[in-house]
Design a protein around this motif. Structure first.
Motif, mmCIF file in Angstrom:
data_model
loop_
_atom_site.group_PDB
_atom_site.id
_atom_site.type_symbol
_atom_site.label_atom_id
_atom_site.label_comp_id
_atom_site.label_asym_id
_atom_site.label_seq_id
_atom_site.Cartn_x
_atom_site.Cartn_y
_atom_site.Cartn_z
ATOM 1 N N ALA A 62 26.379 57.676 27.108
ATOM 2 C CA ALA A 62 25.530 56.488 27.225
ATOM 3 C C ALA A 62 26.357 55.217 27.442
ATOM 4 O O ALA A 62 25.829 54.225 27.932
ATOM 5 C CB ALA A 62 24.674 56.341 25.971
ATOM 6 N N HIS A 63 27.647 55.261 27.103
ATOM 7 C CA HIS A 63 28.481 54.085 27.351
ATOM 8 C C HIS A 63 28.432 53.668 28.814
ATOM 9 O O HIS A 63 28.469 52.485 29.125
ATOM 10 C CB HIS A 63 29.949 54.381 27.025
ATOM 11 C CG HIS A 63 30.278 54.257 25.576
ATOM 12 N ND1 HIS A 63 30.390 55.332 24.754
ATOM 13 C CD2 HIS A 63 30.530 53.188 24.811
ATOM 14 C CE1 HIS A 63 30.690 54.926 23.535
ATOM 15 N NE2 HIS A 63 30.773 53.627 23.536
ATOM 16 N N VAL A 64 28.416 54.671 29.695
ATOM 17 C CA VAL A 64 28.622 54.363 31.112
ATOM 18 C C VAL A 64 27.455 53.575 31.723
ATOM 19 O O VAL A 64 27.660 52.451 32.186
ATOM 20 C CB VAL A 64 28.944 55.644 31.908
ATOM 21 C CG1 VAL A 64 29.093 55.331 33.365
ATOM 22 C CG2 VAL A 64 30.208 56.273 31.363
ATOM 23 N N MET A 88 25.228 52.002 30.198
ATOM 24 C CA MET A 88 25.075 50.784 29.393
ATOM 25 C C MET A 88 26.056 49.699 29.830
ATOM 26 O O MET A 88 25.785 48.515 29.668
ATOM 27 C CB MET A 88 25.291 51.164 27.924
ATOM 28 C CG MET A 88 25.048 50.058 26.951
ATOM 29 S SD MET A 88 23.459 49.287 27.178
ATOM 30 C CE MET A 88 23.863 47.611 26.809
ATOM 31 N N ALA A 89 27.208 50.080 30.346
ATOM 32 C CA ALA A 89 28.152 49.067 30.831
ATOM 33 C C ALA A 89 27.937 48.784 32.307
ATOM 34 O O ALA A 89 28.040 47.647 32.754
ATOM 35 C CB ALA A 89 29.583 49.535 30.600
ATOM 36 N N MET A 90 27.605 49.839 33.083
ATOM 37 C CA MET A 90 27.579 49.692 34.541
ATOM 38 C C MET A 90 26.400 48.846 35.002
ATOM 39 O O MET A 90 26.525 48.050 35.924
ATOM 40 C CB MET A 90 27.494 51.074 35.205
ATOM 41 C CG MET A 90 28.764 51.884 35.110
ATOM 42 S SD MET A 90 30.156 51.045 35.817
ATOM 43 C CE MET A 90 30.976 50.425 34.397
ATOM 44 N N GLY A 125 26.718 45.330 34.143
ATOM 45 C CA GLY A 125 27.847 44.943 34.996
ATOM 46 C C GLY A 125 27.370 44.669 36.408
ATOM 47 O O GLY A 125 27.767 43.680 37.040
ATOM 48 N N LEU A 157 31.248 46.582 44.796
ATOM 49 C CA LEU A 157 31.525 46.924 43.395
ATOM 50 C C LEU A 157 30.215 47.131 42.639
ATOM 51 O O LEU A 157 30.065 48.088 41.875
ATOM 52 C CB LEU A 157 32.355 45.809 42.750
ATOM 53 C CG LEU A 157 32.763 46.044 41.299
ATOM 54 C CD1 LEU A 157 33.590 47.313 41.177
ATOM 55 C CD2 LEU A 157 33.577 44.864 40.775
ATOM 56 N N TYR A 196 28.791 50.465 43.607
ATOM 57 C CA TYR A 196 29.489 51.584 42.962
ATOM 58 C C TYR A 196 29.129 51.662 41.489
ATOM 59 O O TYR A 196 28.987 52.752 40.927
ATOM 60 C CB TYR A 196 31.006 51.434 43.114
ATOM 61 C CG TYR A 196 31.478 51.437 44.544
ATOM 62 C CD1 TYR A 196 30.902 52.281 45.490
ATOM 63 C CD2 TYR A 196 32.512 50.602 44.966
ATOM 64 C CE1 TYR A 196 31.324 52.275 46.805
ATOM 65 C CE2 TYR A 196 32.941 50.598 46.277
ATOM 66 C CZ TYR A 196 32.339 51.433 47.198
ATOM 67 O OH TYR A 196 32.759 51.418 48.487
ATOM 68 N N ALA A 197 28.993 50.484 40.865
ATOM 69 C CA ALA A 197 28.662 50.469 39.437
ATOM 70 C C ALA A 197 27.305 51.141 39.212
ATOM 71 O O ALA A 197 27.142 51.939 38.281
ATOM 72 C CB ALA A 197 28.647 49.037 38.910
ATOM 73 N N PHE A 257 27.674 54.965 39.692
ATOM 74 C CA PHE A 257 28.347 55.575 38.539
ATOM 75 C C PHE A 257 27.401 55.610 37.339
ATOM 76 O O PHE A 257 27.298 56.632 36.633
ATOM 77 C CB PHE A 257 29.617 54.770 38.246
ATOM 78 C CG PHE A 257 30.483 55.334 37.152
ATOM 79 C CD1 PHE A 257 30.540 56.700 36.915
ATOM 80 C CD2 PHE A 257 31.265 54.493 36.372
ATOM 81 C CE1 PHE A 257 31.348 57.215 35.915
ATOM 82 C CE2 PHE A 257 32.077 54.998 35.371
ATOM 83 C CZ PHE A 257 32.109 56.356 35.136
#
Lengths: 173, 199
Positions: free
Chosen positions: A22-24, A26-28, A31, A51, A54-55, A58
């Protein structure tokens, strides 16, 4: 079947798997919103637009991986517990956020290679998706920090032993 | 007061675990973009994107360090989690230092089409250490219970926020979904009554 469930619960890692994955997203996804705003502010140009794209990609990939692990964790909660309902809200909000970002990605597909700034519509979708994601993530955090879901899953035996050594009145297993 | 704030007690959710999503996510994104740039050298501005992601990752890591340090200082010295937390912190400081150097190396080679070997190596080492550190952080929560239920244990009662009715039975209701948005709601009464009897 049992081994697949154990795999999804993260027994092989000694750490619940859903919070890792879930980190991914949640950051992407937040972001992506930041990158969108920067590109609208004429910072970074096409590199920033790419960018952001891509975020989102991902984030979506990780979200699809995180979904089954979350579902397994949720299925382990008894239906009467308050965390069950929170889990349901968490899941619904996550589904909405994922859908919003999938649409967002589709809108960018044609233009991200050359555009120097993100269009209004994808930007709005990023903002809406991020807002929903924040609400959902807060609920996910509540499940862990308020209701202790998946806390002590791997170390139950160790803590029971410690408590028994201290003469605690242990509930049956 | 500031300590309570940094431990996320008004939010009823610890702050450090909220913020760590960002350094982990951004630094992993940066590494992935490096790998993609190795596989597809013809795609433009991958390395520039990687640089931006790394920059955001470092900023987010520095932000997350503040509540992280407060959480660390709140673990009792005889708790088994203290050792884990020390390792977690040292590894994180190393990761930030490594990525600081990495960013500095890359800043002078932003227009290069190919990634330089030292930058790639630093990214690999950084991601390795970050994974271990993240695992330790998860261990702190999911095995050692650090920050779990902490906001329930030691929140100071504030007269202006909680309705305290010692002679009535606590209102049994569903706790609010977003308690920090509804601090005066009826459901908090239960919370308050429960807490005040436990003192």
């Amino acid at each position: 079947m049992k081994s697949l469930l154990d795999f999804l619960k993260g027994k092989w890692l000694g750490h619940p798997l859903h919070p890792v994955l879930a980190h991914v997203p949640m950051a992407m996804w937040p972001g992506a919103l930041i990158f969108d705003l920067l590109s609208q502010g004429q910072i970074g140009g096409n590199a920033m637009v790419r960018l952001s794209f891509y975020a989102i990609v991902f984030g979506l990939a990780a979200a699809l991986l995180a979904a089954p692990t979350g579902l397994v964790d949720w299925s382990g909660i008894k239906k009467g517990k308050p965390a069950w309902k929170i889990g349901l809200y968490h899941m619904s909000l996550n589904l909405i956020a994922t859908l919003l970002f999938a649409v967002n990605l589709a809108l960018r597909w044609q233009t991200f290679r050359d555009a120097s700034e993100v269009d209004r519509m994808p930007l709005l979708l990023s903002a809406a998706g991020t807002l929903i994601l924040f609400g959902s993530a807060y609920l996910g955090g509540r499940m862990v920090y308020q209701y202790g879901i998946s806390v002590g899953r791997m170390s139950k035996k160790k803590w029971r032993k410690l408590a028994a050594a201290g003469g605690a009145n242990l509930p049956p297993e | 007061m500031l300590k309570d704030l940094l431990e996320g007690k008004p939010l009823r959710h610890p702050i450090h675990p909220m913020l760590v999503h960002f350094p982990i996510g951004f630094l992993v994104l940066s590494f992935l973009l490096d790998l993609v740039s190795l596989a597809f050298p013809e795609v433009p501005s991958l390395l520039r994107g990687s640089f931006y992601a790394m920059l955001f990752g470092i900023i987010a890591a520095l932000l997350a360090a503040v509540p992280g340090f407060v959480d660390y200082s709140d673990i009792r010295r005889d708790h088994p989690g203290k050792v884990t937390a020390s390792r977690h912190m040292i590894l994180n400081l190393m990761v930030v230092a490594i990525y600081g150097i990495n960013l500095w190396i890359r800043s002078s080679a932003l227009t290069d089409p190919k990634i330089s070997l030292p930058a790639l190596l630093l990214s690999i080492i950084g991601i390795g250490l970050l994974s271990v550190s993240g695992y330790l952080g998860g261990h702190l929560i999911y095995d050692e219970g650090i920050a779990v239920g902490r906001h329930k244990r030691r929140t100071r009662l504030r007269k202006t926020r909680f309705i305290f009715r010692p002679h009535t039975r606590p209102v049994i209701g569903r706790p609010p979904l977003f308690p920090f948005l509804t601090p005066n709601s009826c459901a908090m009464v239960k919370h308050c009554a429960l807490k005040s009897t436990s003192r």
